[in-house]
Design an enzyme around this catalytic site. Structure first.
Site, PDB file in Angstrom:
ATOM      1  N   SER A   1       0.904  -1.269  -0.235  1.00 19.13           N
ATOM      2  CA  SER A   1      -0.076  -0.019   0.038  1.00 19.13           C
ATOM      3  C   SER A   1       0.969   1.203   0.249  1.00 19.13           C
ATOM      4  CB  SER A   1      -1.052   0.018   1.336  1.00 19.13           C
ATOM      5  OG  SER A   1      -1.584   1.176   1.446  1.00 19.13           O
TER       6      SER A   1
ATOM      7  N   TYR B   1      -1.629  -0.288  10.271  1.00 22.05           N
ATOM      8  CA  TYR B   1      -1.593  -0.452   8.702  1.00 22.05           C
ATOM      9  C   TYR B   1      -0.209  -0.255   8.249  1.00 22.05           C
ATOM     10  CZ  TYR B   1      -3.348  -1.697   4.155  1.00 22.05           C
ATOM     11  OH  TYR B   1      -3.507  -1.941   2.772  1.00 22.05           O
TER      12      TYR B   1
END
Length: 246
Positions: A144, A157
């Site tokens: 990501s 995250y």
């Protein structure tokens, strides 16, 4: 670009929805036999129906990536049934919570690390003996932009995806003399359930559909893709060396 994956065996995690679902479908359309893994049996069954309709084939493997014993056994099961693995799409992951770092509950942080990092490592360890022997092994590890931007409130995250990229780069460096090619994937903002959880006020219609992302990932799974240890940025449609945030 036509990608011929006939005779190839592909493993996709998080295949019951989103990017995993549509990547599995693209792989099957290109001729690969897909081993589809996810927790949600209903989503896997829908995928199986879509693959059969497209003339492809799949094997469903419903299990939770929190079950480390199941991951450890996966490589052995693939070896017993097919004797090889050619493509790995390590897609499954969880967001956790959007919260200041010091407000994240320990159990939430541990779950994010367990699913996103530890399970990915166990998956690599489980299938490495098989995919390393493929004449054109290809592994795509989903990351990501959060791994590089480290935006406020995305701490768990972001940290997990930075760790996953480090695993992918290290694995690539260790196997660079093999036919195995390994890339990290930054899919960008995509119309998925995770994105809706992360940014609830966003209009999903402004985001690319996961099928669009999957179409760009398919060529990376073929023998013509020769880069390893790098990052593929889907929104730019190019492979780049690792870099600092813009």
């Amino acid at each position: 670009m036509t990608v011929d994956l006939k005779g190839r065996i592909a493993l996709v995690t998080g295949a019951s929805r989103g990017i995993g679902y549509f990547t599995a479908l693209e792989l099957a359309k290109a001729g690969a036999h897909v081993i589809a893994c996810a927790r949600t049996v209903g989503g896997l069954e829908e995928l199986d129906d879509a693959i059969k309709k497209a003339g492809g084939s799949a094997t469903l493997a419903p299990f939770d990536l929190a079950d480390m014993n199941a991951i450890d056994a996966l490589g052995g099961s693939i070896h017993e049934r097919w004797g090889k693995l050619d493509i790995l799409i390590a897609n499954a992951g969880v967001l956790g919570v959007i919260s200041p770092v010091d407000h994240i509950e320990a159990k939430v942080f541990e779950k994010v690390m367990n699913i996103n990092v530890t399970a990915t490592w166990r998956l690599i360890r489980s299938v490495a003996p098989l995919i390393s022997k493929s004449d054109a092994g290809r592994a795509l590890i989903l990351s990501s932009g959060a791994a590089h931007k480290c935006r406020p409130f995305w701490g768990a995250y972001s940290a997990s995806k930075a760790a996953v990229e480090a695993l992918a780069r290290t694995w690539a460096a260790e196997t660079q003399r093999l036919p195995l090619r390994i890339l990290s994937i930054d899919p960008g903002a995509t119309r998925t359930a995770m994105r809706a959880q992360a940014v609830p006020g966003e209009d999903p219609e402004t985001l690319p559909h996961p099928s669009e992302v999957a179409a760009k990932l398919l060529p990376l799974c073929g023998p013509d893709q020769t880069e390893t240890g790098k990052l593929f940025v889907v929104r730019e449609n190019r492979i780049v060396d690792y870099r600092l945030p813009d």
